[in-house]
Design a protein around this motif. Structure first.
Motif, PDB file in Angstrom:
ATOM      1  N   THR A   1     -18.876-104.507 -79.247  1.00 47.83           N
ATOM      2  CA  THR A   1     -18.325-103.974 -78.002  1.00 47.83           C
ATOM      3  C   THR A   1     -17.530-102.695 -78.237  1.00 47.83           C
ATOM      4  O   THR A   1     -17.373-101.882 -77.329  1.00 47.83           O
ATOM      5  CB  THR A   1     -17.406-105.000 -77.319  1.00 47.83           C
ATOM      6  OG1 THR A   1     -16.348-105.379 -78.215  1.00 47.83           O
ATOM      7  CG2 THR A   1     -18.173-106.249 -76.924  1.00 47.83           C
ATOM      8  N   LYS A   2     -17.012-102.498 -79.426  1.00 46.12           N
ATOM      9  CA  LYS A   2     -16.276-101.279 -79.758  1.00 46.12           C
ATOM     10  C   LYS A   2     -17.217-100.115 -80.082  1.00 46.12           C
ATOM     11  O   LYS A   2     -16.947 -98.959 -79.745  1.00 46.12           O
ATOM     12  CB  LYS A   2     -15.351-101.537 -80.952  1.00 46.12           C
ATOM     13  CG  LYS A   2     -14.195-102.478 -80.677  1.00 46.12           C
ATOM     14  CD  LYS A   2     -13.188-101.844 -79.743  1.00 46.12           C
ATOM     15  CE  LYS A   2     -11.992-102.751 -79.518  1.00 46.12           C
ATOM     16  NZ  LYS A   2     -11.015-102.161 -78.579  1.00 46.12           N
TER      17      LYS A   2
ATOM     18  N   PRO B   1     -20.057 -98.283 -76.741  1.00 45.96           N
ATOM     19  CA  PRO B   1     -19.641 -97.211 -75.823  1.00 45.96           C
ATOM     20  C   PRO B   1     -19.351 -95.893 -76.528  1.00 45.96           C
ATOM     21  O   PRO B   1     -19.559 -94.824 -75.954  1.00 45.96           O
ATOM     22  CB  PRO B   1     -18.378 -97.778 -75.159  1.00 45.96           C
ATOM     23  CG  PRO B   1     -17.908 -98.864 -76.057  1.00 45.96           C
ATOM     24  CD  PRO B   1     -19.128 -99.428 -76.697  1.00 45.96           C
TER      25      PRO B   1
ATOM     26  N   SER C   1     -19.333 -99.986 -71.460  1.00 51.54           N
ATOM     27  CA  SER C   1     -18.537-100.897 -72.277  1.00 51.54           C
ATOM     28  C   SER C   1     -18.264-102.201 -71.526  1.00 51.54           C
ATOM     29  O   SER C   1     -18.351-103.293 -72.099  1.00 51.54           O
ATOM     30  CB  SER C   1     -17.219-100.224 -72.665  1.00 51.54           C
ATOM     31  OG  SER C   1     -16.411-101.099 -73.432  1.00 51.54           O
TER      32      SER C   1
END
Length: 469
Positions: free
Chosen positions: A143-144, A147, A181
């Motif tokens: 998830t980091k 995006p 994100s």
């Protein structure tokens, strides 16, 4: 160790991608647009601090105490979401342009993109804590990274498609990356939030959570002000150009905040597990001393190699050479306070976090007002260094008085020495001959002060890797 590595991949990779992206932004967009981008990031940070009502911290605090995790998630989101919707509707009927106030540009598109980013950031904040508490390191890292990769691709399109490098384009790219994100977070945590939708509201637990979180709201807003106030002062007293230079230095130094993200993701769940069983003070002291050594190493490396950064940026960013060391000190002080101030979380006396943030905020406001008219971005850097030092001291002393008085005089000596060296570097604009010797001396002295801890940690790592390999 495996968990640490899994949680580290994302933040470290995201920091590397940010360091690649920032020079692109600096070369293709004006300094003023970089300053406007900073105002966007400031506002998104404020909305998370204000409208979350610090309920994400209550979620973390009660996670190991409550069996029904989806219900806990719903309770943490509902109060802030209601408040955010009401304030958003009220804002839409106001007779002035929000984009003009923030960015100096009257644009309905910018206002729309701003609200999209605000709502996306609000939900991301809570879903990130779900992944964190479930100890899903690889999912957290994914998830980091995603995006950041998208943002880099979008910015690269400026060259490929010959797009106009104006702020509206930059705003659109950032909003798209934030929304993307959110989609990733929603997919990864779908089992938790889908179940949460149908859960009933436990008013007793909600009241308990609000009692813990509401004092942190004022502290959270004060901390937001502490980290962003210098941007507002620079905009009003120096203009977007000085703001742009300082903002880029702070953004580059933000790579150090990766450590804060990784450490917080691991430290708070571990600490509260310890608290449930009774905290071992020796364990906490070992964590604190190791953190001091890590902070000293990073701070020294920043001072030693800061001269390299201007080579990758346009000429108008030369001041970053000495500004970045001051900017690096801020997340380092916060990182260290996360360990020295553990007693505040263990005892649930969150008022002391609020006190530390408010006191530091006041110091920052006064010093920004005094320094920026004369010194510009350098004045903002000096004010923030001193303010974060005050924040660190208050949290450390509060923890020692309400929980356990751990040894700390060596910690204070180290922090004062590094603070003075940083202030000297900013004031002299890094023009002192052989200035690098100061950082080497400071690092050597810190290793000597904490030699016993350094030796124990080295032996631990040696034994660990010998068993593994």
């Amino acid at each position: 160790m495996r968990t640490v590595l899994q949680f580290s991949i994302g933040p470290i990779g995201a920091a590397i991608l940010s360091l690649i992206t920032l020079p692109f932004v600096a070369w293709f967009f004006s300094v003023e647009d970089v300053g406007r981008l900073t105002m966007l990031q400031v506002v998104l940070g404020l909305t998370v601090s204000l409208f979350s009502l610090a309920m994400h911290q209550a979620y973390v605090r009660e996670y190991h105490e409550e069996e029904d995790k989806p219900a806990l998630l719903k309770l943490s989101i509902i109060p802030g979401l209601i408040l955010l919707v009401l304030i958003s509707l009220l804002t839409l009927v106001l007779p002035f342009s929000i984009s003009t106030i923030l960015f100096g540009i009257d644009s309905k598109l910018l206002t729309f993109l701003l609200f999209v980013g605000i709502f996306a950031s609000f939900f991301i904040n809570f879903l990130a804590h779900v992944i964190r508490m479930q100890e899903r390191g690889l999912a957290f890292s994914a998830t980091k990274l995603a995006p950041k990769i998208l943002l880099l691709i979008l910015i690269s399109l400026i060259m490929l498609l010959n797009l106009t490098a104006e702020f509206k384009v930059l705003m659109l790219m950032n909003t798209l990356s934030v929304v993307f994100s959110l989609f990733i977070f929603a997919w990864v945590t779908r089992e938790s939030w889908v179940k949460a939708i149908t859960k009933s509201i436990d008013t007793i637990l909600l009241t308990k959570m609000l009692r813990f979180s509401l004092p942190l709201v004022a502290g959270g807003i004060a901390y937001w002000g502490l980290t962003t106030m210098d941007r507002f002062f620079l905009r009003e007293l120096s203009g977007f150009e000085e703001l742009g230079v300082y903002a880029l230095a702070a953004a580059l130094a933000g790579a150090v905040s990766v450590l804060t993200s990784i450490f917080s993701s691991l430290w708070h769940p571990i600490l509260y597990k310890w608290a449930k069983k009774s905290v071992d003070e020796n364990k906490v002291q070992s964590v604190i001393e190791n953190m001091v050594l890590l902070v000293a190493l990073i701070w020294s490396l920043a001072g030693l190699f800061s001269f390299i950064i201007p080579f990758f940026l346009p000429p108008e960013y030369l001041a970053i050479e000495y500004l970045i060391v001051a900017c690096v000190s801020m997340p380092l002080f916060y990182l260290l306070s996360e360990t020295t101030g553990v007693g505040i979380g263990v005892t649930r006396l969150s008022n002391y976090s609020m006190l530390a943030s408010i006191c530091a905020l006041l110091v920052n406001a006064v010093l920004n007002y005094l320094f920026i008219p004369t010194y510009g971005a350098s004045g903002a850097a000096l004010a923030s260094v001193v303010a974060f030092f005050v924040f660190f001291i208050i949290k450390t002393e509060a923890s020692s008085r309400i929980w356990c008085s751990l040894p700390r005089w060596k910690i204070y000596i180290t922090c004062i020495a590094y603070t003075l060296a940083t202030i000297l570097m900013v004031i002299t604009k890094a023009t002192i001959v052989n200035y690098y010797l100061i950082w080497l001396v400071l690092l050597t002295s810190t290793c000597f002060l904490f030699f016993t801890r350094l030796k124990k940690s080295a032996n631990f790592l040696k034994c660990y890797f010998k068993k593994r390999y």
